[in-house]
Design an enzyme around this catalytic site. Sequence first.
Site, PDB file in Angstrom:
ATOM      1  N   GLY A  85       0.799  -1.212   0.000  1.00  0.00           N
ATOM      2  CA  GLY A  85       0.000   0.000   0.000  1.00  0.00           C
ATOM      3  C   GLY A  85       0.834   1.265   0.000  1.00  0.00           C
ATOM      4  O   GLY A  85       2.026   1.246  -0.302  1.00  0.00           O
ATOM      5  N   HIS A 103       4.532   1.540  -8.000  1.00  0.00           N
ATOM      6  CA  HIS A 103       3.434   0.564  -8.020  1.00  0.00           C
ATOM      7  C   HIS A 103       2.553   0.757  -9.258  1.00  0.00           C
ATOM      8  O   HIS A 103       2.118  -0.214  -9.885  1.00  0.00           O
ATOM      9  CB  HIS A 103       2.529   0.737  -6.793  1.00  0.00           C
ATOM     10  CG  HIS A 103       3.209   0.499  -5.485  1.00  0.00           C
ATOM     11  ND1 HIS A 103       3.332   1.472  -4.527  1.00  0.00           N
ATOM     12  CD2 HIS A 103       3.795  -0.614  -4.968  1.00  0.00           C
ATOM     13  CE1 HIS A 103       3.953   0.984  -3.474  1.00  0.00           C
ATOM     14  NE2 HIS A 103       4.264  -0.277  -3.724  1.00  0.00           N
ATOM     15  N   LEU A 107      12.454  -3.591 -10.386  1.00  0.00           N
ATOM     16  CA  LEU A 107      13.883  -3.903 -10.260  1.00  0.00           C
ATOM     17  C   LEU A 107      14.634  -2.911  -9.384  1.00  0.00           C
ATOM     18  O   LEU A 107      15.818  -3.087  -9.121  1.00  0.00           O
ATOM     19  CB  LEU A 107      14.532  -3.961 -11.638  1.00  0.00           C
ATOM     20  CG  LEU A 107      14.408  -5.318 -12.319  1.00  0.00           C
ATOM     21  CD1 LEU A 107      14.880  -5.240 -13.750  1.00  0.00           C
ATOM     22  CD2 LEU A 107      15.176  -6.401 -11.560  1.00  0.00           C
ATOM     23  N   LYS A 108      13.951  -1.864  -8.926  1.00  0.00           N
ATOM     24  CA  LYS A 108      14.594  -0.950  -7.970  1.00  0.00           C
ATOM     25  C   LYS A 108      15.006  -1.777  -6.754  1.00  0.00           C
ATOM     26  O   LYS A 108      16.082  -1.588  -6.199  1.00  0.00           O
ATOM     27  CB  LYS A 108      13.607   0.139  -7.578  1.00  0.00           C
ATOM     28  CG  LYS A 108      14.071   1.023  -6.461  1.00  0.00           C
ATOM     29  CD  LYS A 108      14.271   2.429  -6.955  1.00  0.00           C
ATOM     30  CE  LYS A 108      15.001   3.273  -5.959  1.00  0.00           C
ATOM     31  NZ  LYS A 108      14.347   3.296  -4.649  1.00  0.00           N
ATOM     32  N   LYS A 140      13.106   7.092  -9.210  1.00  0.00           N
ATOM     33  CA  LYS A 140      11.950   7.635  -8.491  1.00  0.00           C
ATOM     34  C   LYS A 140      11.755   6.859  -7.206  1.00  0.00           C
ATOM     35  O   LYS A 140      11.867   5.625  -7.193  1.00  0.00           O
ATOM     36  CB  LYS A 140      10.700   7.549  -9.357  1.00  0.00           C
ATOM     37  CG  LYS A 140      10.732   8.548 -10.487  1.00  0.00           C
ATOM     38  CD  LYS A 140       9.354   8.858 -11.014  1.00  0.00           C
ATOM     39  CE  LYS A 140       9.489   9.866 -12.142  1.00  0.00           C
ATOM     40  NZ  LYS A 140       8.251  10.372 -12.647  1.00  0.00           N
ATOM     41  N   SER A 141      11.495   7.581  -6.132  1.00  0.00           N
ATOM     42  CA  SER A 141      11.293   6.932  -4.843  1.00  0.00           C
ATOM     43  C   SER A 141      10.520   7.885  -3.944  1.00  0.00           C
ATOM     44  O   SER A 141      10.707   9.114  -4.027  1.00  0.00           O
ATOM     45  CB  SER A 141      12.657   6.618  -4.215  1.00  0.00           C
ATOM     46  OG  SER A 141      12.515   6.437  -2.825  1.00  0.00           O
ATOM     47  N   SER A 142       9.697   7.310  -3.081  1.00  0.00           N
ATOM     48  CA  SER A 142       8.938   8.173  -2.158  1.00  0.00           C
ATOM     49  C   SER A 142       9.898   8.855  -1.178  1.00  0.00           C
ATOM     50  O   SER A 142       9.551   9.831  -0.534  1.00  0.00           O
ATOM     51  CB  SER A 142       7.884   7.359  -1.419  1.00  0.00           C
ATOM     52  OG  SER A 142       8.397   6.108  -1.071  1.00  0.00           O
TER      53      SER A 142
HETATM   54  O1  PAF Z   1       7.763  -4.977  -1.979  1.00  0.00           O
HETATM   55  C1  PAF Z   1       6.826  -5.007  -1.150  1.00  0.00           C
HETATM   56  O2  PAF Z   1       6.037  -4.077  -1.047  1.00  0.00           O
HETATM   57  C2  PAF Z   1       6.678  -6.220  -0.252  1.00  0.00           C
HETATM   58  O3  PAF Z   1       7.909  -6.734   0.119  1.00  0.00           O
HETATM   59  C3  PAF Z   1       5.789  -7.333  -0.874  1.00  0.00           C
HETATM   60  C4  PAF Z   1       6.433  -7.924  -2.091  1.00  0.00           C
HETATM   61  C5  PAF Z   1       4.422  -6.765  -1.212  1.00  0.00           C
HETATM   62  C6  PAF Z   1       5.594  -8.465   0.145  1.00  0.00           C
HETATM   63  O4  PAF Z   1       4.982  -8.028   1.305  1.00  0.00           O
END
Ligand code: PAF
EC number: 6.3.2.1
Length: 288
Positions: A31, A37, A148-149, A184-186
């Site tokens: 999340g 994401h 891949l980051k 890019k990173s938070s």
């Molecule tokens: O990269 C993440 O956010 C977590 O390590 C993952 C892969 C969702 C597992 O909890």
Amino acid sequence: MKVVTHIQELTELIKQHQKKQHSIGFVPTMGFLHEGHLTLAKEARGQNDILVMSIFVNPLQFGPNEDFEAYPRDMKRDQRLAEEAGVDILFTPNVKEMYQGEPSITMTVQKRTDVLCGKKRPGHFDGVVTVLTKLFHLVAPTNVYFGLKDAQQVAVIDAMIKDFFFDLHLVSVPTVREEDGLAKSSRNVYLSETERQEAPALYRALKKGQTAVEKGERDPQRIYQLVEEELLQTSGEIDYIEIYSYPELDQLQQLSGKVIIAIAVKFSRARLIDNVIFHVPESGEKHV
Ligand code: PAF
């Protein structure tokens, strides 16, 4: 988009899609969604009939010095972003749903963890593979997407999929970068103005190392020096510069095959990581 909190509801939906022979793309997350994401979701959306995303802050992958409770959460915003990204099923279980009582079996990762960020986070990847084993069984994805980051996480998941014969395809998605090369990173918002100006040096350093290899340098120590030279121009403190085979993450005397150069640099309020992964041309093979 269906938001599902219970395992039973999820598996019923998955079965319906399996009956229709739909391909299932899966993006597991904890999340607090960010551009990384959303890039994974975009990729998955284009390659599968349906897109499943999970949001689950996994307590098992937090170490004793890492604050599970303080991990940022914003479910309302995440739901909106997931919907906009074309997610069909958003799975948001709580801890009790995923860990029903004391475990009878635990998983321990034996390789690829005692290097890079993993060496300072004992047990972290045990938690990651445990939750992913559960999620992969529930979602039964055709394709799973990881950035891949976090190349070490991808390497560990690659080993898990191979060791346990998971019938799915791992898609590793390249790091998304700002125009000046900064990954890019938070965490980038925690950089001061000066540090933000210095930060593109991380990617420059990695590319300098990669270019030297492509021009024929095969000594990891020499590559290390080139990367270090560039990073020393910044005010950041070098946490590590490491060079391994990829995805095995084995030490190399001489660079060959697929390799990773990975770095971590601590600025005053942000620790940045970055890497490049590339194929080392055979001697005599020209790089184009
Ligand atoms: O990269 C993440 O956010 C977590 O390590 C993952 C892969 C969702 C597992 O909890």
